[in-house]
Design an enzyme around this catalytic site. Structure first.
Site, PDB file in Angstrom:
ATOM      1  N   ASP A   1     -88.093  43.086  43.850  1.00  0.00           N
ATOM      2  CA  ASP A   1     -87.310  44.278  43.501  1.00  0.00           C
ATOM      3  C   ASP A   1     -86.020  43.839  42.812  1.00  0.00           C
ATOM      4  O   ASP A   1     -85.582  42.695  42.955  1.00  0.00           O
ATOM      5  CB  ASP A   1     -86.972  45.109  44.747  1.00  0.00           C
TER       6      ASP A   1
ATOM      7  N   HIS B   1     -85.054  52.574  46.642  1.00  0.00           N
ATOM      8  CA  HIS B   1     -83.784  52.674  47.372  1.00  0.00           C
ATOM      9  C   HIS B   1     -83.639  53.997  48.128  1.00  0.00           C
ATOM     10  O   HIS B   1     -82.887  54.098  49.085  1.00  0.00           O
ATOM     11  CB  HIS B   1     -82.602  52.585  46.411  1.00  0.00           C
TER      12      HIS B   1
HETATM   13  N1  DGL Z   1     -85.429  50.013  43.361  1.00  0.00           N
HETATM   14  C1  DGL Z   1     -85.558  50.393  42.005  1.00  0.00           C
HETATM   15  C2  DGL Z   1     -86.665  51.423  41.787  1.00  0.00           C
HETATM   16  O1  DGL Z   1     -87.524  51.617  42.640  1.00  0.00           O
HETATM   17  C3  DGL Z   1     -84.310  50.945  41.371  1.00  0.00           C
HETATM   18  C4  DGL Z   1     -83.094  50.146  41.520  1.00  0.00           C
HETATM   19  C5  DGL Z   1     -82.471  49.793  40.230  1.00  0.00           C
HETATM   20  O2  DGL Z   1     -82.052  50.663  39.455  1.00  0.00           O
HETATM   21  O3  DGL Z   1     -82.405  48.593  39.992  1.00  0.00           O
HETATM   22  O4  DGL Z   1     -86.693  52.033  40.748  1.00  0.00           O
END
Ligand code: DGL
Length: 274
Positions: free
Chosen positions: A10, A194
């Site tokens: 991630d 998130h």
């Molecule tokens: N965790 C990311 C998602 O699922 C988003 C976080 C980011 O913008 O880096 O899109």
């Protein structure tokens, strides 16, 4: 061929919500979590940059012995998965695999919505890529999908402000904007890894009768099914029940923020990408 851990990638901490569900469903495997915390967020970055960063992460995880990598990030899945699969996998190692999390999330939708109107809350990058509507069109052409970008939600989570009173304004703002676009929505998918950290607040501002869905358990079930259907890949995934963590930011920072996501002490190592 040496079996190796399953790689979970991630841009930051969000993928930990996916890792948690995957480990709950399949505790027997080994995992390596890699968070590109030094370069997060990805959500507002261009296609080229997200692709480049994601490719570097996949190469690093392959180098660490992973035969299977899950992009536990919607933004990377939306903007880089197909390019990595088509442009890089053959050169890197045609026997290794990279999977995303949008397809398994969309697969779950058919059985979740009754009104056939679904809302997606996600980063700007994921919404602009139109990956969710495109996948939904392929699998459930009768479902109407409406997306709403929530650019301030990732910074709220990354800065440990998810539970603060200041977060309320921005949580309500994007929910209202989504429902204004389509009042018939009965199911809202949190299309960013998130966002489960904001779940309590999101639920509190969501009108009754609208269900809020976190994607982790669907991604975990889909991965389990994938390994059952791909015994050759299953043999390439080591089963020692271990999980290690790598971050491109400071180890101390990762440990302190990861404790918001995980309820266990973890050991973290630093790495660089690029
Ligand atoms: N965790 C990311 C998602 O699922 C988003 C976080 C980011 O913008 O880096 O899109």
């Amino acid at each position: 061929m040496h079996p190796g851990p399953i790689g979970i990638f991630d841009s930051g901490y969000g993928g930990l919500t996916i890792l948690q569900q995957i480990r709950r469903a399949m505790p027997q495997y080994d995992y390596i979590y890699l968070g590109d915390n030094a370069r997060t967020p990805y959500g507002t970055r261009s296609f080229e940059v997200v692709y480049e960063f994601t490719r570097q992460a996949v190469e690093r995880l392959f180098g660490m012995g992973c035969h299977l990598v899950v992009l536990a990030c919607n933004t990377a899945s939306a903007k880089a998965l197909r390019s990595v699969q088509q442009n890089d996998l053959e050169r890197l190692d045609p026997h290794r695999r990279v999977l995303g999390i949008i397809r398994p999330t969309v697969e779950s939708m058919g059985g979740l919505t009754r009104s056939r109107h679904v809302g997606i809350l996600a980063t700007e990058g994921t919404i602009l890529s139109a990956s969710y509507p495109l996948e939904v069109k392929k699998l459930f052409p009768d479902i109407v999908v409406t997306g709403q970008a929530c650019p301030l939600w990732v910074p709220l989570v990354e800065n440990n402000e998810a539970a603060s009173p200041g977060a309320d304004y921005f949580v309500k703002k994007y929910i209202d904007a989504l429902l204004e676009q389509d009042p018939l929505i009965d199911t809202v998918i949190l299309g960013c890894t998130h966002y489960p950290l904001l779940l309590e607040k999101i639920r509190s501002y969501m009108p009754a009768g609208i269900q809020v869905v976190c994607q982790g358990e669907y991604v975990a079930a889909s991965l389990k099914d994938y390994l059952r259907r791909q015994p050759e890949m299953d043999e390439r995934c080591s089963q020692g029940g271990q999980c290690s963590f790598y971050t491109t930011e400071s180890v101390e920072k990762f440990i302190s923020s990861a404790s918001l996501f995980l309820q266990e002490p973890i050991e973290v190592k630093h790495t660089t990408l690029g």
